[in-house]
Design a protein around this motif. Structure first.
Motif, short mmCIF file in Angstrom:
data_model
loop_
_atom_site.label_atom_id
_atom_site.label_comp_id
_atom_site.label_asym_id
_atom_site.label_seq_id
_atom_site.Cartn_x
_atom_site.Cartn_y
_atom_site.Cartn_z
N ARG A 38 0.99 -1.12 -0.06
CA ARG A 38 0.02 0.13 0.10
C ARG A 38 0.79 1.25 -0.15
N GLN A 39 0.18 2.30 -0.50
CA GLN A 39 0.94 3.50 -0.64
C GLN A 39 -0.08 4.81 -0.32
N ALA A 40 0.39 5.37 0.80
CA ALA A 40 -0.51 6.65 1.30
C ALA A 40 0.12 7.73 0.56
N PRO A 41 -0.87 8.88 0.55
CA PRO A 41 -0.07 10.24 -0.14
C PRO A 41 1.17 10.58 0.68
N LYS A 43 4.02 9.19 1.12
CA LYS A 43 4.81 8.28 1.67
C LYS A 43 5.25 7.08 0.85
N GLU A 44 6.04 6.42 1.38
CA GLU A 44 6.74 5.18 0.26
C GLU A 44 5.70 4.15 0.34
N ARG A 45 5.89 3.30 -0.76
CA ARG A 45 5.13 2.11 -0.91
C ARG A 45 5.61 1.01 0.41
N GLU A 46 4.61 0.29 0.89
CA GLU A 46 5.00 -0.20 1.99
C GLU A 46 4.50 -1.84 2.03
N PHE A 47 5.10 -2.89 2.58
CA PHE A 47 4.50 -4.40 2.56
C PHE A 47 3.31 -4.39 3.52
N VAL A 48 2.22 -5.03 2.82
CA VAL A 48 1.07 -5.16 3.95
C VAL A 48 1.17 -6.61 4.21
N GLY A 49 1.18 -7.46 3.21
CA GLY A 49 1.34 -8.99 3.27
C GLY A 49 1.58 -9.70 2.16
N ALA A 50 1.71 -11.14 2.44
CA ALA A 50 1.89 -11.91 1.08
C ALA A 50 1.37 -13.37 1.54
N ILE A 51 1.33 -14.13 0.55
CA ILE A 51 0.96 -15.69 0.75
C ILE A 51 1.69 -16.51 -0.41
N SER A 52 2.16 -17.48 0.16
CA SER A 52 2.96 -18.47 -0.75
C SER A 52 2.21 -19.12 -1.75
N TRP A 53 2.71 -19.63 -2.58
CA TRP A 53 2.04 -20.22 -3.87
C TRP A 53 0.97 -21.19 -3.74
N SER A 54 1.47 -21.98 -2.61
CA SER A 54 0.53 -22.93 -2.21
C SER A 54 -0.64 -22.54 -1.13
N ALA A 55 -0.22 -21.47 -0.74
CA ALA A 55 -1.24 -20.90 0.19
C ALA A 55 -0.73 -21.44 1.80
N SER A 56 0.52 -22.22 2.04
CA SER A 56 0.61 -22.61 3.02
C SER A 56 1.12 -21.82 4.07
N SER A 57 1.75 -20.73 3.64
CA SER A 57 2.28 -19.74 4.33
C SER A 57 1.69 -18.31 4.02
N GLN A 58 1.43 -17.52 5.09
CA GLN A 58 1.04 -15.86 5.01
C GLN A 58 2.02 -15.31 5.67
N TYR A 59 2.41 -14.03 5.38
CA TYR A 59 3.10 -13.17 6.18
C TYR A 59 2.43 -11.88 6.34
N TYR A 60 2.68 -11.01 7.16
CA TYR A 60 2.03 -9.75 7.43
C TYR A 60 2.62 -8.90 7.99
N ALA A 61 2.69 -7.60 7.77
CA ALA A 61 3.44 -6.47 8.59
C ALA A 61 2.78 -6.43 9.91
N ASP A 62 3.58 -5.83 10.55
CA ASP A 62 3.14 -5.88 12.19
C ASP A 62 1.93 -4.84 12.03
N LEU A 106 9.88 -4.81 -2.08
CA LEU A 106 9.28 -4.28 -3.59
C LEU A 106 10.21 -4.96 -4.54
N THR A 107 11.30 -5.22 -4.50
CA THR A 107 12.06 -5.92 -5.77
C THR A 107 11.94 -7.23 -5.65
N GLY A 108 11.20 -8.10 -4.76
CA GLY A 108 11.01 -9.44 -4.76
C GLY A 108 9.73 -9.67 -5.78
N TYR A 109 9.16 -8.57 -6.41
CA TYR A 109 7.95 -8.73 -7.01
C TYR A 109 8.06 -8.51 -8.47
#
Length: 122
Positions: A38-41, A43-62, A106-109
């Motif tokens: 997400r990116q607020a006015p 501000k820099e774009r920031e990580f919110v969350g992600a999910i692995s290809w199999s959905a076995s793992s999820q990751y979230y920003a604090d 960001l560079t991971g996408y």
């Protein structure tokens, strides 16, 4: 041509909920990790969350842990971001992305959607 189309944004009151969707085409969707940023006015774009290809793992920003949930349906080439207990500070343009690199970076996408606006009123 790869396309990631995000939808579901809108205006919601504090404490409300929204569910964002991101539909992919032109890529082997089920082989990619999917992330939300997400990116607020001003501000820099920031990580919110992600999910692995199999959905076995999820990751979230604090900042969203316990309030946001990511899910995916590989049969529909779609990833979701369920956002509950929304706060004014969650106001931003939300982007989905597909990649295989480092999760919060960001560079991971490799591929990015166009973004959908989420506005939380106080």
């Amino acid at each position: 041509q790869v396309q990631l189309v995000a939808s579901g944004g809108g205006l919601v009151e504090t404490g409300g909920s929204l569910r964002l969707s991101c539909a992919g085409s032109g890529l082997a969707f089920s082989t990619y990790k999917m992330g939300w940023f997400r990116q607020a006015p001003g501000k820099e774009r920031e990580f919110v969350g992600a999910i692995s290809w199999s959905a076995s793992s999820q990751y979230y920003a604090d900042s969203v842990k316990g309030r946001f949930t990511i899910a995916r349906d590989n049969a529909k080439n779609t990833v979701y971001l369920q956002m509950n207990s929304l706060k004014p500070e969650d106001t931003a343009v939300y982007y989905c992305a597909a990649g295989s690199g480092a999760t919060p970076n960001l560079t991971g996408y490799r591929y990015w959607g166009q973004g959908t606006q989420v506005t939380v009123s106080s």
